[in-house]
Every structure is written in C-alpha cells, then in structure tokens.
Design a protein around this motif. Sequence first.
Motif: not given
Length: 403
Positions: A63-65, A113-115, A334-336
């Motif tokens: 998701a973070g990538h 959420e991370p985006a 953020s994803s972490t």
Amino acid sequence: MTSPLRDRAFARLWVAGLFAETAEWMLQVAVPVFIYQATGSAGSTALTMIAGVLPIVLLSPVAGHVADRCDRRLLLCAVCFAQAAVALPLLAARGPLIYLVMIAQSALASLFEPARNALVPALVGTDLVTAANGLMGMNSSVARFAGSSLGGVVLGFAGLGWVVGCYLAMLTLAGLLLAPRFTAVTRGERANHGWFGGFGHSPVLRVTALTAALMSVAQGMFLVLFVVFVTGPLGGGEAEVGLLRGVQAIGGFAAGFAVATVARRVLPAHLLGWGAVVLGLVSLVIWNGPVVTGALGVYIGLFSAVGAPGAVTGAGLFSVVQQETGPDRLGRVSSTFFAGMAAFQALGMLAAGALVGRIGLTSLLDAQSALYVAAGLVTLAGLRRRLATVEPCPASTPPATST
C-alpha cells in the motif's frame, strides 16, 4: 490568515472525505452491533472488528509503495468505488459473508489512508499542514456524528440492508468528487528508501510510533467494550450506541476548528501529548460514571467533551509524521504507521474480548484510560525538545491555483 480551503483541490478532497468517512462510520457502528445482537458475544464482536484490520497490517508495504508511485487522487477515487462494490454482499447479511466483506473493505482502506495522508501536504504545503489536519479533524467529527447516529438509528429501525444502501450512496458521491483531475502534484518522486520509507532511521518517528501503539491498543479495547458498556451498565440499545458514538463529534468539531485557526502554530508534539493525557483522564471519568448516575443526558455531555482531545491528538499525530517525512516516501511511512496502529488495535480488541468476562468491564476500561495517559507522557517526554529545535523535512509546495 490563509486557509487550506482556498485551494480548490484540497477543498474537494475535504468534502469527499466527509462522505467517505460518514459511510465508514455507519458501517463501523452498525456491523458490530448487528453481530453482537445476533450472537450475544463480545468475542464474536471482536473477531468482526479484527477481520477489518488484519489486511491493513499484511498489505502495508504494498500500500505504501502504491501511494508513493501512483496518482494519489486517482487512487482515492478508485478505492471509493471499489469499496462500494465489495459491500454489496452485506445485503445478504449472513455471518461468514460479513467477515469476508470486512476483510475486503480493510484491504481497500489500506490503500486509501496512506494516499490521502500523503496527498494533503502535496496540496497545501508544509506551513499549512497542521491547519489542514485540523480541518480534517473537523470533517472526521461531523462524519462521526452523522455516520454513527445514522448507523445505529437506521439499523434499529430499518435493518442492515438500509445501512448498506446509505453506505453505497455516500461512497459514490465521494468517488465522483475525486474524479476531476487535480493540477497539484499528487504522487511522490522516485527515491530508494526501502519498503517502509526509511521509517526506522528517525528518532522522532520511533517515539511517535510508540505513542501511536499505546493509543491504538486503547482504541481497540474501546471499540469492543464501548458496545458492552452502553448496552450493559447504561442499559441502552442500538440508538444509544449510535448517539453516544456520534456526539463525540461536538467536541471534535470545536477542537478541529481551534487547531485549524488559533492553534495552528502550536507544536504538533504538544497537541499529540496533551491531547492523549486529557483523553485518558476524561475517559476515566466516563467509565466510572455509572457508580454515580446512569442518566443518558450526563453521558451525552461527557462523550461530547471527550471528542475534543481525540481530535487534537489526531491532528498532532498526523502533523508530526507529515513534517518529519519527505514527500517522496510519505506514502510508505504513513502506511507503516497505519499498519502498526491496526495491529495494536487488533491486540486491544483481542484482549478486551478475552478478558472482559474474567477481569470485569470497569477494570478493563480503567486500563484503557491509563494507556492514553501513558501515551501522552511518552510524547511529552520524548518529542517536545527535539521538535522545538529540528526543522521538519520539506514537503512539496502547492501550485498557486488548483482546480
């Protein structure tokens, strides 16, 4: 004083977030109550919630990538429509199917959420990040009030099918608002910081992560025990569950407005630390209140008040992460954070579901309050001096106009 809402792209993101979060709160309130009514088991309620957070943990690196490599606006738009599609099986309202839907919803949320968190500083710039997060907090408070109240009331009077129908309509509106193109930069630049964006190399982020872990355990306990508290010691039902979750928006809205205006220059570590301490203390009063009174009006007031430190804490947490992290890796960092928070939230859910019958409801709720106080003290001791002297990492500067 410049407002982030002057940027039309951010304003559109803000309104879309209102619809998306309202829809999410409706489902978060209605589904656990539905399961609890059907089974009478706090453990089953906890399992439903855990099914909704495990994919966030497992899919965090991917998701973070994705958030750092894709057009973040387009990604948010696609997630809204996909969440609406995968919610359709809830219309059948069967036990095993509900768990599968919650897993699918959580998998999509791990992208959302991370985006969104990475998109905010790309649209408004570093200087307005705290104000923007205050506005997001106001948004979340309105969504909490509307979604929680609607979730409980609609479930009680019309059933889960109507809750799902409202959910689908709101997510569709959110997706349509995000569909037009943004002229601002909406993706991170390519850089090699590993799967987690160099998360472990920052002392500030490590302290913030510990704070977030403690608060997440407390939040997980709350999500399970709140339903038991309202339907047990307070003698309430579906409407009371929705109402008391929703009225937290009153304090949250006021606090979000304050952070977006008069408190926008306050050090984010102060917002995070003191917000968590006050949140724990007010929670302690609420959980021990039935010894004195069970009057619904009293708890409407108390739950309204507890929303204020909750909103302040959220704005402080996201501002610390955004200011400490460069734009090229903010999606991964953020994803972490979201994954870690989901994991510790699941731990809190499991603990609450397993221990409530052995230790007792009030004792567990008191422990939940103590975790918030401990989280605040960790922040105040570990971040205040460092953030007072260290410059934040630069975020991308927004364009003069956005459409």
